[in-house]
Design a protein around this motif. Structure first.
Motif, mmCIF file in Angstrom:
data_model
loop_
_atom_site.group_PDB
_atom_site.id
_atom_site.type_symbol
_atom_site.label_atom_id
_atom_site.label_comp_id
_atom_site.label_asym_id
_atom_site.label_seq_id
_atom_site.Cartn_x
_atom_site.Cartn_y
_atom_site.Cartn_z
ATOM 1 N N LEU A 45 93.961 32.591 84.868
ATOM 2 C CA LEU A 45 93.435 32.083 83.601
ATOM 3 C C LEU A 45 93.543 30.566 83.626
ATOM 4 O O LEU A 45 94.638 30.012 83.652
ATOM 5 N N THR A 46 92.391 29.907 83.619
ATOM 6 C CA THR A 46 92.338 28.449 83.660
ATOM 7 C C THR A 46 91.416 27.957 82.561
ATOM 8 O O THR A 46 90.254 28.378 82.489
ATOM 9 N N ASN A 47 91.952 27.084 81.708
ATOM 10 C CA ASN A 47 91.165 26.553 80.588
ATOM 11 C C ASN A 47 90.549 27.680 79.761
ATOM 12 O O ASN A 47 89.367 27.624 79.376
ATOM 13 N N ASN A 48 91.348 28.722 79.532
ATOM 14 C CA ASN A 48 90.958 29.867 78.699
ATOM 15 C C ASN A 48 89.831 30.702 79.303
ATOM 16 O O ASN A 48 89.224 31.524 78.608
ATOM 17 N N THR A 49 89.544 30.499 80.589
ATOM 18 C CA THR A 49 88.530 31.284 81.287
ATOM 19 C C THR A 49 89.208 32.128 82.356
ATOM 20 O O THR A 49 90.027 31.626 83.130
ATOM 21 N N LEU A 50 88.858 33.400 82.396
ATOM 22 C CA LEU A 50 89.476 34.336 83.329
ATOM 23 C C LEU A 50 88.599 34.488 84.564
ATOM 24 O O LEU A 50 87.386 34.712 84.463
ATOM 25 N N PRO A 85 83.508 45.915 68.143
ATOM 26 C CA PRO A 85 84.415 46.079 69.287
ATOM 27 C C PRO A 85 85.021 44.739 69.690
ATOM 28 O O PRO A 85 84.441 43.674 69.453
ATOM 29 N N SER A 86 86.182 44.800 70.310
ATOM 30 C CA SER A 86 86.869 43.580 70.723
ATOM 31 C C SER A 86 87.460 43.763 72.113
ATOM 32 O O SER A 86 87.685 44.890 72.573
ATOM 33 N N CYS A 87 87.715 42.631 72.774
ATOM 34 C CA CYS A 87 88.272 42.630 74.126
ATOM 35 C C CYS A 87 89.730 42.184 74.089
ATOM 36 O O CYS A 87 90.107 41.307 73.307
ATOM 37 N N ALA A 88 90.521 42.790 74.937
ATOM 38 C CA ALA A 88 91.923 42.402 75.084
ATOM 39 C C ALA A 88 92.325 42.651 76.525
ATOM 40 O O ALA A 88 91.586 43.273 77.299
ATOM 41 N N GLY A 89 93.496 42.169 76.895
ATOM 42 C CA GLY A 89 93.925 42.367 78.270
ATOM 43 C C GLY A 89 95.352 41.925 78.502
ATOM 44 O O GLY A 89 96.032 41.408 77.606
ATOM 45 N N LEU A 90 95.800 42.143 79.720
ATOM 46 C CA LEU A 90 97.121 41.734 80.180
ATOM 47 C C LEU A 90 96.960 41.033 81.517
ATOM 48 O O LEU A 90 96.148 41.447 82.350
ATOM 49 N N LEU A 91 97.738 39.986 81.728
ATOM 50 C CA LEU A 91 97.635 39.190 82.951
ATOM 51 C C LEU A 91 99.024 38.799 83.429
ATOM 52 O O LEU A 91 99.828 38.269 82.662
ATOM 53 N N LYS A 104 93.646 37.887 74.376
ATOM 54 C CA LYS A 104 92.759 38.293 73.285
ATOM 55 C C LYS A 104 91.442 37.557 73.443
ATOM 56 O O LYS A 104 91.401 36.323 73.496
ATOM 57 N N GLY A 105 90.346 38.330 73.528
ATOM 58 C CA GLY A 105 89.043 37.722 73.706
ATOM 59 C C GLY A 105 88.481 37.174 72.408
ATOM 60 O O GLY A 105 88.914 37.543 71.309
ATOM 61 N N ALA A 106 87.510 36.287 72.537
ATOM 62 C CA ALA A 106 86.843 35.735 71.358
ATOM 63 C C ALA A 106 86.051 36.834 70.653
ATOM 64 O O ALA A 106 85.797 37.907 71.210
ATOM 65 N N SER A 107 85.645 36.554 69.419
ATOM 66 C CA SER A 107 84.928 37.562 68.632
ATOM 67 C C SER A 107 83.602 37.957 69.275
ATOM 68 O O SER A 107 83.081 39.046 69.011
ATOM 69 N N SER A 108 83.066 37.090 70.127
ATOM 70 C CA SER A 108 81.797 37.392 70.793
ATOM 71 C C SER A 108 81.962 38.382 71.939
ATOM 72 O O SER A 108 80.974 38.882 72.482
ATOM 73 N N CYS A 109 83.197 38.672 72.320
ATOM 74 C CA CYS A 109 83.456 39.610 73.420
ATOM 75 C C CYS A 109 83.463 41.026 72.859
ATOM 76 O O CYS A 109 84.455 41.476 72.275
ATOM 77 N N THR A 110 82.360 41.730 73.022
ATOM 78 C CA THR A 110 82.222 43.088 72.488
ATOM 79 C C THR A 110 81.948 44.116 73.572
ATOM 80 O O THR A 110 81.866 45.312 73.284
ATOM 81 N N TRP A 121 84.048 39.788 79.901
ATOM 82 C CA TRP A 121 85.360 39.226 80.234
ATOM 83 C C TRP A 121 85.248 37.927 81.036
ATOM 84 O O TRP A 121 86.129 37.071 80.969
ATOM 85 N N ARG A 122 84.162 37.754 81.777
ATOM 86 C CA ARG A 122 84.008 36.541 82.594
ATOM 87 C C ARG A 122 83.652 35.319 81.754
ATOM 88 O O ARG A 122 83.972 34.192 82.125
ATOM 89 N N THR A 123 82.962 35.530 80.641
ATOM 90 C CA THR A 123 82.413 34.404 79.881
ATOM 91 C C THR A 123 83.142 34.122 78.574
ATOM 92 O O THR A 123 82.947 33.052 77.990
ATOM 93 N N THR A 124 83.953 35.048 78.114
ATOM 94 C CA THR A 124 84.591 34.847 76.821
ATOM 95 C C THR A 124 85.714 33.822 76.906
ATOM 96 O O THR A 124 86.241 33.521 77.987
ATOM 97 N N ASN A 125 86.084 33.291 75.771
ATOM 98 C CA ASN A 125 87.195 32.346 75.666
ATOM 99 C C ASN A 125 88.455 33.135 75.313
ATOM 100 O O ASN A 125 88.557 33.704 74.229
ATOM 101 N N TRP A 126 89.409 33.156 76.238
ATOM 102 C CA TRP A 126 90.607 33.979 76.067
ATOM 103 C C TRP A 126 91.741 33.179 75.429
ATOM 104 O O TRP A 126 91.974 32.025 75.787
ATOM 105 N N THR A 127 92.427 33.821 74.513
ATOM 106 C CA THR A 127 93.658 33.271 73.944
ATOM 107 C C THR A 127 94.833 34.040 74.533
ATOM 108 O O THR A 127 94.829 35.277 74.531
#
Length: 230
Positions: free
Chosen positions: A85-90, A119-125, A135-141, A146-152
């Motif tokens: 995860l670099t600059n909120n991009t996975l 729907p929403s995206c989530a993950g573990l790293l 936690k993916g941005a609201s646009s991640c449905t 997962w490649r383009t969303t902004n991850w928190t």
């Protein structure tokens, strides 16, 4: 008649001072060791407690994978190897849309926890010795986002701190933190089983060492009932 001299002479005084100095140095060395052991014990307890709490949080979040979606597993969850995860991009070097009998350091999934929300995206790293909840941005449905969303990211297990007297202290989480397989299982230890469900095995390093000096591994298994593997 001359009376003999009584008391301490210079040699006796120097011997006494030397013995006292040796005793003081020994006590200081013992005190330093005790302080070091105490600090190490506190760090070990904190690290092991974080691993236990991180496992629990990861299990609770992971059980949401595929919930409310009624999608095939390839559209619900993906296992990533070499993920960073670099600059909120996975990013990842390998991607397993059918995550069965594979290992990796990241899992990403989609879920719809309510019919009134999207729907929403989530993950573990697992990266740099730490375990993150993503936690993916609201646009991640969709899982493909997962490649383009902004991850928190939120740290679940922090990297262990290394005392200055031990450069080898601390165990980084393994690159194969997640292992997936297909198995008959049911969450929460129920005796009832569901066939062909995705089971995730998490392996984390803890502070304890084995007889060879290698890190002892703590293993946690979780069944994902919403994700049939066939």
């Amino acid at each position: 008649m001359k009376r003999p001299q009584r008391g301490f002479n210079l040699i006796s005084l120097m011997i006494g001072m030397t013995l006292s100095l040796i005793s003081i140095l020994a006590m200081l060395a013992l005190y330093k060791n005790m302080v070091g052991i105490s600090v190490r014990s506190i760090q070990d307890a904190q690290q092991d407690g974080q691993v236990s709490a991180g496992f629990l949080t990861a299990q609770l979040e992971m059980r949401n994978a595929g919930f409310g979606m009624d999608l095939p597993i390839s559209n619900s969850i993906v296992l990533l190897a070499g993920a960073t995860l670099t600059n909120n991009t996975l990013r990842a070097t390998n991607e397993y849309p059918q995550p069965v009998e594979n290992t990796g350091n990241a899992l990403v999934w989609v879920s719809q926890l309510s019919s009134t929300v999207a729907p929403s995206c989530a993950g573990l790293l697992a990266q740099d010795g730490q375990l993150f909840y993503l936690k993916g941005a609201s646009s991640c449905t969709e899982i493909a986002h997962w490649r383009t969303t902004n991850w928190t990211s939120t740290v679940l297990v922090a990297a262990p701190k290394s005392p200055t007297d031990d450069s080898n202290y601390g165990n980084l989480q393994p690159a194969g933190f997640f292992k997936t397989e297909s198995a008959p299982c049911w969450p929460f230890g129920k005796t009832e089983t569901l066939t062909n469900r995705l089971k995730v095995i998490m392996t984390a390093s803890i502070s304890a060492k084995d007889s060879a000096g290698n890190a002892v591994k703590s293993v946690s298994e979780i069944c994902l009932p919403n994700l049939p593997t066939s």
